[in-house]
Scaffold this active site. Structure first.
Site, PDB file in Angstrom:
ATOM      1  CE  LYS A   1      34.041  48.826  51.245  1.00 44.13           C
ATOM      2  NZ  LYS A   1      33.088  48.587  52.304  1.00 44.13           N
TER       3      LYS A   1
ATOM      4  CE  LYS B   1      32.300  47.434  60.388  1.00 37.58           C
ATOM      5  NZ  LYS B   1      31.699  47.650  59.090  1.00 37.58           N
TER       6      LYS B   1
ATOM      7  CE  LYS C   1      37.514  43.472  57.433  1.00 35.49           C
ATOM      8  NZ  LYS C   1      36.626  43.422  56.311  1.00 35.49           N
TER       9      LYS C   1
HETATM   10  P1  ATP Z   1      34.173  48.417  56.153  1.00 37.36           P
HETATM   11  O1  ATP Z   1      35.510  48.876  56.608  1.00 37.36           O
HETATM   12  O2  ATP Z   1      33.303  49.515  55.588  1.00 37.36           O
HETATM   13  O3  ATP Z   1      33.495  47.478  57.079  1.00 37.36           O
HETATM   14  P2  ATP Z   1      35.398  46.451  54.487  1.00 37.36           P
HETATM   15  O4  ATP Z   1      36.581  47.035  53.853  1.00 37.36           O
HETATM   16  O5  ATP Z   1      35.593  45.534  55.639  1.00 37.36           O
HETATM   17  O6  ATP Z   1      34.412  47.609  54.836  1.00 37.36           O
HETATM   18  P3  ATP Z   1      33.137  45.129  53.337  1.00 37.36           P
HETATM   19  O7  ATP Z   1      32.207  45.987  52.562  1.00 37.36           O
HETATM   20  O8  ATP Z   1      32.773  44.795  54.740  1.00 37.36           O
HETATM   21  O9  ATP Z   1      34.602  45.727  53.343  1.00 37.36           O
HETATM   22  O10 ATP Z   1      33.422  43.783  52.555  1.00 37.36           O
HETATM   23  C1  ATP Z   1      33.144  43.516  51.201  1.00 37.36           C
HETATM   24  C2  ATP Z   1      33.727  42.192  50.768  1.00 37.36           C
HETATM   25  O11 ATP Z   1      35.134  42.292  50.741  1.00 37.36           O
HETATM   26  C3  ATP Z   1      33.401  41.039  51.724  1.00 37.36           C
HETATM   27  O12 ATP Z   1      33.189  39.867  50.970  1.00 37.36           O
HETATM   28  C4  ATP Z   1      34.619  40.942  52.576  1.00 37.36           C
HETATM   29  O13 ATP Z   1      34.791  39.670  53.125  1.00 37.36           O
HETATM   30  C5  ATP Z   1      35.711  41.291  51.580  1.00 37.36           C
HETATM   31  N1  ATP Z   1      36.843  41.911  52.258  1.00 37.36           N
HETATM   32  C6  ATP Z   1      36.823  43.053  52.990  1.00 37.36           C
HETATM   33  N2  ATP Z   1      38.041  43.330  53.477  1.00 37.36           N
HETATM   34  C7  ATP Z   1      38.855  42.342  53.028  1.00 37.36           C
HETATM   35  C8  ATP Z   1      40.229  42.076  53.182  1.00 37.36           C
HETATM   36  N3  ATP Z   1      41.011  42.866  53.875  1.00 37.36           N
HETATM   37  N4  ATP Z   1      40.736  40.973  52.595  1.00 37.36           N
HETATM   38  C9  ATP Z   1      39.967  40.161  51.869  1.00 37.36           C
HETATM   39  N5  ATP Z   1      38.652  40.351  51.676  1.00 37.36           N
HETATM   40  C10 ATP Z   1      38.090  41.429  52.245  1.00 37.36           C
END
Ligand code: ATP
Ligand code: LTN
Length: 336
Positions: free
Chosen positions: A201, A115, A198
């Site tokens: 968001k 990040k 992955k």
């Molecule tokens: P950001 O992009 O804002 O960092 P993010 O999409 O990575 O957000 P988080 O809020 O960091 O999501 O994660 C929330 C939960 O969802 C965590 O338990 C994380 O491990 C899970 N998670 C996030 N992205 C994935 C994914 N692509 N596949 C499976 N689990 C996920």
């Protein structure tokens, strides 16, 4: 009976709408855990501001997040649903951890490296100390397990290190040492346009992520235009390219079948069959959640009530732990 249930805790950042990865890798598993465990599920809004947020968007995403939790089956009667910023003990314990953790260990965090690389020259300090706030989120509630995706394992490991460090320093069992709990299915849903990253968001290209707010039409379009490879027919799972494998994984998570079973079903067929079938499964799963979510968003008074009750329950547990830490540290308790 209630007292004997083991505790779990987890959270998601309200940095946008939740996506299919959050649902399959997190919320769906949390829903299944509600019967067996005493559950604390929060929207980690303090974490969201580690990157600059527009205030109105943050407020809306926080309501959206709580509405998604409830719409996806987290039951406010059964689980404690709350916003991190409503319980001030999180920020307070994070300060203690800022004074307990080392620059070296925080510099090794993969998420910080990823990040901060995207931030250019001005990297917020909060992005660096983020794992300490996450450790506070967790340890305040003395959970046995922390259900997270694979990407968060390193942060839970850091949390365990801090807990042991404080327990050893004061020779007291202040914190329970939590275990990460990584669900098998849906642990890592990949970006549909860039299947070696992955689904996230904060993606630049919104075509790569299916959001819980997407319409049926948008979902169909995104899944059908998922990047695969230059081949045309599905072979075995092991031979599949990352994009194809991602579609098989999503299909298998949504249909509760093994990825071999799914690969067998589509073996020898054109990629398009797998794409359409998977897109339909995603629509089938997400449409009812989206409808419920929209209903809930029209009733902010109800959402505020849930948040109030949740924060009150969370506060009692969190304050108890914080008081123990303050006492061990040598702070004079406030006279009641
Ligand atoms: P950001 O992009 O804002 O960092 P993010 O999409 O990575 O957000 P988080 O809020 O960091 O999501 O994660 C929330 C939960 O969802 C965590 O338990 C994380 O491990 C899970 N998670 C996030 N992205 C994935 C994914 N692509 N596949 C499976 N689990 C996920
Ligand atoms: N860092 C996590 C979100 C998060 C979390 C937590 C998860 C913040 N605090 C406590 C579990 C427990 C993430 O980025 N997914």
């Amino acid at each position: 009976m209630e007292e004997q249930k083991r505790t779990i805790l987890s959270g998601i950042q309200p940095s946008n709408s939740l996506h299919l990865g959050n649902y399959l890798g997190a919320v769906r598993n949390w829903r299944e855990m509600q019967q067996e465990y005493r559950c604390f599920y929060m929207m980690v809004d303090l974490h969201a501001i580690t990157v600059t947020q527009d205030p109105e968007t943050l407020r809306e995403s926080s309501y959206l997040g709580i509405a998604s939790y409830i719409a996806a089956g987290l039951d406010p009667e059964n689980s404690v649903l709350f916003l991190q910023s409503h319980v001030s003990a999180h920020a307070e314990l994070a300060w203690i951890f800022n004074c307990t953790s080392y620059m070296g260990e925080l510099s090794r965090m993969t998420q910080f490296k990823d990040k901060s690389a995207k931030q250019g020259k001005n990297i917020p300090v909060g992005l660096f100390t983020y794992p300490n706030l996450m450790a506070a989120d967790i340890l305040l509630y003395q959970p046995h397990y922390v259900p997270v995706g694979n990407d968060q394992k390193q942060h839970v490991e850091h949390t365990r290190n801090l807990a042991e460090r404080i327990n050893n320093r004061y020779q007291k069992d202040i914190f329970k040492i939590p275990e990460p709990f990584i669900g098998k299915q849906g642990a890592r849903v990949m970006d549909l346009q860039n299947p070696t990253s992955k689904m996230s968001k904060s993606v630049e290209n919104p075509k790569g992520a299916v959001f819980l707010t997407d319409t049926d039409k948008q979902i169909m379009k995104k899944v059908k235009s998922a990047v695969t490879d230059s081949g045309s027919e599905v072979k075995t799972y092991d031979e599949a390219s990352p994009g194809l494998r991602n579609l098989i994984d999503i299909n298998s998570a949504l249909s509760n079948r093994s990825h071999e079973e799914v690969a067998n079903e589509f073996s020898g067929k054109m990629y398009g069959h797998l794409k359409v079938a998977t897109a339909e499964l995603v629509v089938e799963t997400l449409a009812p959640i989206r409808e419920k979510m929209n209903q809930l968003l029209n009733d902010k008074a109800y959402l505020n009530k849930i948040l109030k009750t949740g924060a009150e329950s969370a506060q009692i547990v969190a304050q108890k732990t914080l008081n123990q830490v303050y006492d061990a540290t040598g702070f004079i308790p406030k006279v009641p």
